[in-house]
Design a protein around this motif. Sequence first.
Motif, short mmCIF file in Angstrom:
data_model
loop_
_atom_site.label_atom_id
_atom_site.label_comp_id
_atom_site.label_asym_id
_atom_site.label_seq_id
_atom_site.Cartn_x
_atom_site.Cartn_y
_atom_site.Cartn_z
N PRO A 1 0.81 -1.23 0.00
CA PRO A 1 0.00 0.00 0.00
C PRO A 1 0.84 1.28 0.00
O PRO A 1 1.90 1.35 0.62
N VAL A 2 0.33 2.25 -0.73
CA VAL A 2 0.92 3.59 -0.79
C VAL A 2 -0.14 4.57 -0.29
O VAL A 2 -1.33 4.43 -0.60
N SER A 3 0.26 5.57 0.45
CA SER A 3 -0.71 6.52 1.02
C SER A 3 -1.37 7.34 -0.09
O SER A 3 -0.79 7.53 -1.18
N PRO A 4 -2.56 7.85 0.17
CA PRO A 4 -3.24 8.69 -0.83
C PRO A 4 -2.67 10.11 -0.91
O PRO A 4 -3.08 10.88 -1.78
N VAL A 5 -1.73 10.44 -0.03
CA VAL A 5 -1.15 11.79 -0.02
C VAL A 5 -0.09 11.91 -1.11
O VAL A 5 0.82 11.08 -1.21
N ARG A 6 -0.21 12.93 -1.92
CA ARG A 6 0.80 13.21 -2.95
C ARG A 6 1.97 13.94 -2.27
O ARG A 6 1.87 15.14 -1.99
N THR A 7 3.04 13.25 -2.03
CA THR A 7 4.14 13.81 -1.24
C THR A 7 5.08 14.66 -2.08
O THR A 7 5.81 15.50 -1.53
N GLY A 8 5.13 14.44 -3.38
CA GLY A 8 6.09 15.15 -4.21
C GLY A 8 7.48 14.58 -4.17
O GLY A 8 8.41 15.13 -4.77
N VAL A 9 7.68 13.46 -3.47
CA VAL A 9 8.98 12.80 -3.44
C VAL A 9 9.14 11.97 -4.70
O VAL A 9 8.30 11.12 -5.00
N PRO A 10 10.20 12.19 -5.49
CA PRO A 10 10.36 11.42 -6.73
C PRO A 10 10.61 9.95 -6.45
O PRO A 10 11.08 9.58 -5.37
N GLU A 11 10.29 9.11 -7.42
CA GLU A 11 10.49 7.68 -7.26
C GLU A 11 11.96 7.38 -6.95
O GLU A 11 12.86 7.88 -7.63
N GLY A 12 12.18 6.60 -5.91
CA GLY A 12 13.54 6.27 -5.51
C GLY A 12 14.18 7.29 -4.60
O GLY A 12 15.28 7.06 -4.09
N GLY A 13 13.50 8.42 -4.36
CA GLY A 13 14.06 9.46 -3.51
C GLY A 13 13.46 9.44 -2.11
O GLY A 13 12.49 8.75 -1.84
N THR A 14 14.06 10.21 -1.22
CA THR A 14 13.55 10.39 0.14
C THR A 14 13.72 11.85 0.52
O THR A 14 14.38 12.63 -0.19
N ALA A 15 13.12 12.23 1.62
CA ALA A 15 13.27 13.57 2.17
C ALA A 15 13.40 13.46 3.67
O ALA A 15 13.08 12.42 4.27
N GLU A 16 13.87 14.51 4.29
CA GLU A 16 13.95 14.54 5.75
C GLU A 16 12.57 14.28 6.35
O GLU A 16 11.57 14.77 5.85
N GLN A 17 12.54 13.48 7.40
CA GLN A 17 11.27 13.22 8.09
C GLN A 17 10.81 14.45 8.87
O GLN A 17 11.60 15.16 9.47
N VAL A 18 9.50 14.66 8.86
CA VAL A 18 8.89 15.64 9.76
C VAL A 18 7.72 14.92 10.44
O VAL A 18 7.14 13.98 9.89
N THR A 19 7.40 15.35 11.65
CA THR A 19 6.36 14.69 12.44
C THR A 19 5.27 15.66 12.82
O THR A 19 5.55 16.80 13.21
N ASP A 20 4.04 15.21 12.68
CA ASP A 20 2.88 15.96 13.16
C ASP A 20 2.24 15.15 14.28
O ASP A 20 2.03 13.95 14.14
N ARG A 21 1.95 15.80 15.39
CA ARG A 21 1.24 15.13 16.48
C ARG A 21 0.08 16.00 16.91
O ARG A 21 0.25 17.19 17.20
N ARG A 22 -1.12 15.43 16.95
CA ARG A 22 -2.30 16.21 17.31
C ARG A 22 -3.37 15.30 17.90
O ARG A 22 -3.33 14.07 17.74
N LEU A 23 -4.34 15.92 18.57
CA LEU A 23 -5.51 15.20 19.06
C LEU A 23 -6.48 15.07 17.90
O LEU A 23 -6.99 16.06 17.39
N LEU A 24 -6.74 13.84 17.50
CA LEU A 24 -7.65 13.60 16.38
C LEU A 24 -9.10 13.71 16.81
O LEU A 24 -9.95 14.22 16.07
#
Length: 420
Positions: free
Chosen positions: A220-243
């Motif tokens: 599975p791949v997330s439905p979010v369009r991340t903009g990361v090119p195939e084979g690439g990665t980016a620095e991780q960022v974290t979101d934490r919130r009360l859902l």
Amino acid sequence: MHVTAADLWRIAPGDVRAWTAVPTGSTPEPAPLSINQRNHLASAAAGHPAIWLAATFEVEGPIDERSLTEAFKALLTRHDSLQYEFNPDTATALRHDPGHLTVRPIPLPPASNSAGVEAPRVRALLDRECAPSTFPAFALVAVSRPGRSTVVCGFDHAHVDAHSIALIARDLHALYTGAELPVAGSFAARVAGWSRPSEASGPAMASWREFLDAVDHRLPVSPVRTGVPEGGTAEQVTDRRLLADSGTVAALSEVARGSGTTTFGALLSTMASAVGEVLPVLVPVQTREPEDADAVGWFTTTVPVWADPDLARMGEHLRRARERAEPPLDQVLASLPRPLRADRRDVFMVSYIDYRRIPKTPAAQHVSGTAPADDVQLWLSRTDDGVHVRTRYPNTPGAHRGVTSLLETWSSEIRKAVRQ
């Protein structure tokens, strides 16, 4: 239990000290590994950054070093999964005799006089010490203060799962303060049982093949369009919130029961409603038996499930997912007619833990290390406050926009499900 990540971590100033374990005078024996551990070690051997998990909690007064190091040694004796030495190149492990493990200080560089540097300093120490190519792949850290001190115990993921982090906080706190603990189970014994061959047929295997055929054997791949090119990665960022707050989650649980599913099922369904389609997603499933309730180790398997906007169908989707969790995952993968295909290094995963069912520890936190990301992963944690979500995603403008939109719409869909 507060669930966060290293990039959001804050530690109040104090006197930082650290310890490790050193084997003395014994020959370790071969130890069995779970498929999660083998995959983790294979990833490390391929050069991918390892992820550590840390348990943190608070104690009254300055740190009593003798009591804390004795508690740490007792923790290593109590849990056999912490006696493992890993070899990523061969995806194997050896187990040390805990009677021949000595706790010793880790030399630390001089402290900075700048305020607010403790979290980066501790984070750098865990990045260095909690790697599967070293023994031990864990470390104990204390930030001592006159009024209230912080204890941190970090581990490479091969030693522990998320449930184990809550147990580590409870156990180390109890061992330090002299409280009683229940008998712990054996991770090594459980893994040995998983290694026995089972029949790769029946309803569970049919369910696996049905699901994988429907997704063309792609992870599975997330439905979010991340903009990361195939084979690439980016620095991780974290979101934490009360859902969703506690009242909303309680009402959602009632709605879920009325529809024949669980709170987690309703959360998956409302996430799918936020996206507007049925989604394949991977979920970790506990493999602990009742006798493993107090054991530390990597006691999870991973199964695919459909997240369906139709709440009435979620009960059946989860039933089929639990069915897929019955056979050992490595035996499932070995029996597939063709290999799985991965379009991303990260898989789209949603984890759920109800921390109200796990013993509480004062000011406890679960902190995860960071690593480059190329997709979105979600950790749901239910506490007395409600359901929190920690989201790991690549630091790109597209991922920022997509994750923010998903989480805001998801929260709205939860409230809508309750109203309806």
